[in-house]
Design an enzyme around this catalytic site. Sequence first.
Site, short mmCIF file in Angstrom:
data_model
loop_
_atom_site.label_atom_id
_atom_site.label_comp_id
_atom_site.label_asym_id
_atom_site.label_seq_id
_atom_site.Cartn_x
_atom_site.Cartn_y
_atom_site.Cartn_z
N GLY A 43 0.83 -1.19 0.00
CA GLY A 43 0.00 0.00 0.00
C GLY A 43 0.86 1.24 0.00
N CYS A 44 0.30 2.36 -0.42
CA CYS A 44 1.08 3.59 -0.53
C CYS A 44 1.52 4.09 0.84
CB CYS A 44 0.29 4.66 -1.28
SG CYS A 44 -1.39 4.94 -0.67
N TYR A 45 0.59 4.13 1.81
CA TYR A 45 0.97 4.57 3.16
C TYR A 45 2.01 3.62 3.78
CZ TYR A 45 -2.91 8.00 3.44
OH TYR A 45 -3.76 9.06 3.26
#
Lengths: 342, 342, 342, 342
Positions: free
Chosen positions: C145-147
């Site tokens: 995921g990006c986070y």
Amino acid sequence: MSVRVAVAGASGYAGGELLRLLLAHPGVEIGALTGNSNAGQRLGSLQPHLVPLAERVLEPTTAEVLAGHDVVFLALPHGQSAAVAERLGPEVLVVDMGADHRLADAADWESFYGSPHAGTWPYGLPELPGGRAALEGSKRIAVPGCYPTAVSLALFPAYTAGLAAPEAVIVAASGTSGAGKAAKPHLLGSEVMGSMSPYGVGGTHRHTPEMIQNLSAAAGERVSVSFTPTLAPMPRGILATCTAKARPGVTAEAVRAAYEKAFADEPFVRLLPEGQWPATASVHGSNAVQIQVAYDGAAGRIIAISAIDNLTKGTAGGALQSMNIALGLDESTGLTTIGVAP
Amino acid sequence: MSVRVAVAGASGYAGGELLRLLLAHPGVEIGALTGNSNAGQRLGSLQPHLVPLAERVLEPTTAEVLAGHDVVFLALPHGQSAAVAERLGPEVLVVDMGADHRLADAADWESFYGSPHAGTWPYGLPELPGGRAALEGSKRIAVPGCYPTAVSLALFPAYTAGLAAPEAVIVAASGTSGAGKAAKPHLLGSEVMGSMSPYGVGGTHRHTPEMIQNLSAAAGERVSVSFTPTLAPMPRGILATCTAKARPGVTAEAVRAAYEKAFADEPFVRLLPEGQWPATASVHGSNAVQIQVAYDGAAGRIIAISAIDNLTKGTAGGALQSMNIALGLDESTGLTTIGVAP
Amino acid sequence: MSVRVAVAGASGYAGGELLRLLLAHPGVEIGALTGNSNAGQRLGSLQPHLVPLAERVLEPTTAEVLAGHDVVFLALPHGQSAAVAERLGPEVLVVDMGADHRLADAADWESFYGSPHAGTWPYGLPELPGGRAALEGSKRIAVPGCYPTAVSLALFPAYTAGLAAPEAVIVAASGTSGAGKAAKPHLLGSEVMGSMSPYGVGGTHRHTPEMIQNLSAAAGERVSVSFTPTLAPMPRGILATCTAKARPGVTAEAVRAAYEKAFADEPFVRLLPEGQWPATASVHGSNAVQIQVAYDGAAGRIIAISAIDNLTKGTAGGALQSMNIALGLDESTGLTTIGVAP
Amino acid sequence: MSVRVAVAGASGYAGGELLRLLLAHPGVEIGALTGNSNAGQRLGSLQPHLVPLAERVLEPTTAEVLAGHDVVFLALPHGQSAAVAERLGPEVLVVDMGADHRLADAADWESFYGSPHAGTWPYGLPELPGGRAALEGSKRIAVPGCYPTAVSLALFPAYTAGLAAPEAVIVAASGTSGAGKAAKPHLLGSEVMGSMSPYGVGGTHRHTPEMIQNLSAAAGERVSVSFTPTLAPMPRGILATCTAKARPGVTAEAVRAAYEKAFADEPFVRLLPEGQWPATASVHGSNAVQIQVAYDGAAGRIIAISAIDNLTKGTAGGALQSMNIALGLDESTGLTTIGVAP
């Protein structure tokens, strides 16, 4: 009956916002407006949104110019308020929108600001415990910093209710007007649009000791604060994400109840219904504070998030609210909870 | 004495802006608020900036709900106002914030909107020649489009003074709220931030015949209009760059004089001092119109540029200003020329 | 030698970014492009910035269309990858840019995503300890995921070096493209410009267990994570402010040394010189990660801040970097550390 | 074989963009980088997005430093290029990204720039009629202004095809990077975000004579130009709305055909399919020009709209494209038509 008001520092963002609000205040008359490098210029060229004052000309910031007013607002760079205030009589209500008189601890002041401590004035955050009483009838008011306003309001109920351990971690995003109107390369539109960046990391931001002061007073013990401010691509607004370690036994219901109680009678603070979160756009141009709180049982932390307009509740609106209290006016005079959105 | 006001379409941007202004209007009481798909929802979840109305619940847009008010504002999609208005009595002041009753020419209406013409109501742009007289005591008001407001005010003085040939070229930039609150992919923040784009190019935008109508009335002859709207990365504001071919013999002084005369007594229009140009930020949230004009001798054109807030003077503020006139109130009641900047 | 690549979900932001990068990758040939509701449309109308692919037409996302490629990227909504992947042979490199195969703990998956766990694939974050080895030669890759990408890279060195206690508090700001291209009212430009707001507060965001998984692996013990994501008014970028309680005896020098060691040989991670802080603009469109770290002795916390482009290193660039490793290509092929700024 | 390149003015926006592109150009080696007030500073602190050059140190802009390169790019304030260029030998390819050598008419130069005319160099807009031939083998190149690039490309086909009368009205919106990196109050993020404003109105902008020069050459007669630039709240991009009075008998089909013919073989100009309009986001960071054209029969005007990235095709990308031609390289080397969107 109308009070006569002077504004020192009328060309900056804080001064401009104050004038915007004063123009809508039924109990004041706007007197002298001063600037430094801008003295002699028409306000219309510096603050083109303040149409009714367009032809007013800025005067130099001197005691003579500021004399003869009932209220003097000082929107000056930190370190400059004390000298001006000293030359204003004790019968004049002086509202310092700068940092000079906020901190009670002289050593903290000197450590963070690098100059002698000017003293401590009644603190203009009426929503804090005992806050209103300190302001009633006062002739000196220290307006809080914008970040401490957002953060203290978001977290003090957790401390006064004994729900939070003295360990807070805070990350806040501010619009660029918080950095002022002086032209600096990193504040150019080309640099800030499309970009988020931190600054003053690691406890070095000057608003840190002010937060510690407020939260410690609420907790009855020293609260440690890890504070990271960030610059967001918007002109106004602060979103403060404030977390505190929860004491054992805390429940979501107890947290909610503490916040409901703390803000039940507050005219400007709105604890949002469960499930709704604050957005800075909702408070744009208003004196409102929108707050929501959650309890994260897995992480053992209380998360309280507040949104304010840094120039309104965070500076000029807060100053006016405190002035109203000091003068015995209705606290909400000239102020609104209604944001300009979208 | 206070008039009782209903707002049909309270969940959209135009309705929300109207409510923001009505909350500050000392002579009105806010009655029914209606929506369609949103009926039954709390306004606080739809318009979180309107704190004092947070607990109000939207009702369906029916004649029964709208009955019993002195004034009914219709903030409905075009084509829906006429049916609602017919069921409101002739003693009710109906203010149509949609397009249905703006155009005098039925063929123009049908060509641009593709449905039968509903009729023509008094046009709510008081600053146009004869504008106020048409509104005084009226029970029906057609609120102008946002672009026609900005453009007509910028150019009509050049036509009434006989300085401009009937050939206008206009390019306007609008904030995204002008496109409404319905979620469409090209209006996503990800798409609009950092981007400028045109739409409705080549005379196809529905506001074009309305501009032609207004400018032709001022000129006393048919004015051709090339109009290109563009979408700008900002929530609010219109900047209209309006140029018209100059008639032979025109001078910069004559142009300036015509504009000074046209706006000398206008409460909301500010012709800026020479050398200062409008910015939409200066009128954010206000009913002000900021205008500047230049004469480009080399190109033989008059260039008039106006900035308005599309939701305020361009829609809800203009509607309220016209309501004030129709009801015999002071035209500026509940309205301001002071923008929220920066 | 060039590998033939298909992209499922080519009309969204992740798919579009992947195509932008693939077009600059010397070792790939772009094969089938698929969409669902957009099948049959020209890519030029959906992704107008991808000029060389403007005339390509989207096909439906079926196993038949995806067959016959060496690499298949799945940029699909969570829960949809597993079914597609099952029908692709074991010799095909399948890169899942969605969430389906990231979590090792099935109960975590089911609790946060509400559907059966599809399994766990090698995790595409090469910079983590052992990260590259897990990817070499692999035929299945779960893109982080990006986070979690931004957060894990910022904090893992503090954990692998034994400097941080297992108690992290993270606040991250993301550009709106992280929320995807589906039109939702709260993602309209009118709503997000000028506004910061939180969401998924209190440990409810689906990326939380993924961060816990990564940081716990680095720490060798369960790390608790308080994670608050916020939506920022910008199209791209993540700024992650990550703090962890420091273990006793930690010094600023030790922290700096740990980070210098962790990133000494990383092609995409840049630990900034002391005194310089990351900004998302600096990594716009690039695969770079900019990191800075501080030790706040007064608060007893380590503060590590990272900036990435959520679509590039946070999604499509990270996916391509992992593909390069899996295929035995140079890890940096087709990727850059150079941002598009200002 | 690789050419050695120096960049004078490497700390500004034009210089930074050029370096970003040069880093991706396979045929160049980056030599000296110079600045004035920034000489002695690390590039990493001034251009943090250019990671591979972070440790390079700026040198002063002197003939000695610039000596020994095959190509020297001058990204200097106007009026400074000529003196530097004189000291570079005739065998060096000098690419002036400033204004000094663009105008053929000395009187125009002196009237708009207020200093002696330095001379006229081959003009770096290859897409104009005869444009490439003028650049092949040249040792001096005058890079066009950003607005003239966008405007000339949008309108010249209407003039070369004899469809347009010599009367153009142009309104263009530019991102703030067009105004450079020098810190000025009106360019602060607080001022520009949420605001559109015009400047240089009435034919006073310095790019006006350059547009007249280009369009008149295409038309074979003097074209009058009314040009209004506006500042838009975005870092990059120009959207130019260009209208010209149509000659009698013009049809939409003839206009379309002229534009299709003009751009049929252009590597960087994309005439969009009918119905699709340019957006600056689509060309962000690319050398592409996206153009659409319409004929408004009612108004009797041709409307051509172009979108470019002001820093890429509008400055540094255009410069590199021209360098490629002058050196006999493939014109597209190191350049892309693919934008970074959203």
